[in-house]
Design an enzyme around this catalytic site. Sequence first.
Site, PDB file in Angstrom:
ATOM      1  N   GLN A  50      16.637  -9.229  -1.511  1.00 24.89           N
ATOM      2  CA  GLN A  50      15.580  -9.434  -0.517  1.00 24.89           C
ATOM      3  C   GLN A  50      14.180  -9.251  -1.080  1.00 24.89           C
ATOM      4  OE1 GLN A  50      17.610  -6.579   2.342  1.00 24.89           O
ATOM      5  NE2 GLN A  50      16.721  -8.060   3.754  1.00 24.89           N
ATOM      6  N   GLU A 135      24.009  -4.190   3.442  1.00 26.84           N
ATOM      7  CA  GLU A 135      23.237  -4.263   2.190  1.00 26.84           C
ATOM      8  C   GLU A 135      24.112  -4.723   1.026  1.00 26.84           C
ATOM      9  OE1 GLU A 135      20.182  -4.266   2.572  1.00 26.84           O
ATOM     10  OE2 GLU A 135      20.287  -3.435   4.596  1.00 26.84           O
TER      11      GLU A 135
HETATM   12 ZN    ZN Z   1      19.576  -7.769   5.626  1.00 24.62          ZN
END
Ligand code: ZN
Length: 194
Positions: A50, A135
């Site tokens: 991310q 995650e």
């Molecule tokens: Zn996420």
Amino acid sequence: MQLSIIPHPHPTLRVRSKPIRRVNKELRNMAAQMLDLMYEAEGVGLAANQVNLPIRIFVANPAGERGDGEELVLLNPELQMPKGNVSGQEGCLSLPGVFGQVKRPKSIRLSAFDLKGNSVDRVVDGFLARVIQHENDHLDGVMFYDRMTEEAKREIDDQLHELETVFESKQKVGGIDSDEELIAALDPWYEKYA
Ligand code: ZN
């Protein structure tokens, strides 16, 4: 290196990240930045993909507040022994404002390393188990909506398309590189850490 959170549908979100073989000052600094970004965005977890890094590290704190709850920085996580099944609402810092119900195992066994090289080996359940699974999925290029039922996914399809339109129009005018260029730009990270 100044990290920032990349939005859906940035192609790095679909990369299967590689195990980390080296921990250095830069990596520790990037982990600290990931925690800063997570708290600023009022999230409970943030994975390397991310922030456009193709390596296996994520940060989490189910309390979502610095100094509160349990702060985790985990490298090369592996999840085993899934038990039970529970549905819960999830969101994602790469999909601002998008939420949906996701069914996941209730508890899992987590093996990983911290930044000091200490091994982590424990069984987690409850909300922390959900955060860790979300995650860990990112490190495999999996998004939470991939795990939603077709019916639930239909409810967020318009929001996903809107984010796609924004991203793709920026690519068209050159504000963001093409998918090929974005993926090629990850190579130095593999050389450094994988
Ligand atoms: Zn996420």
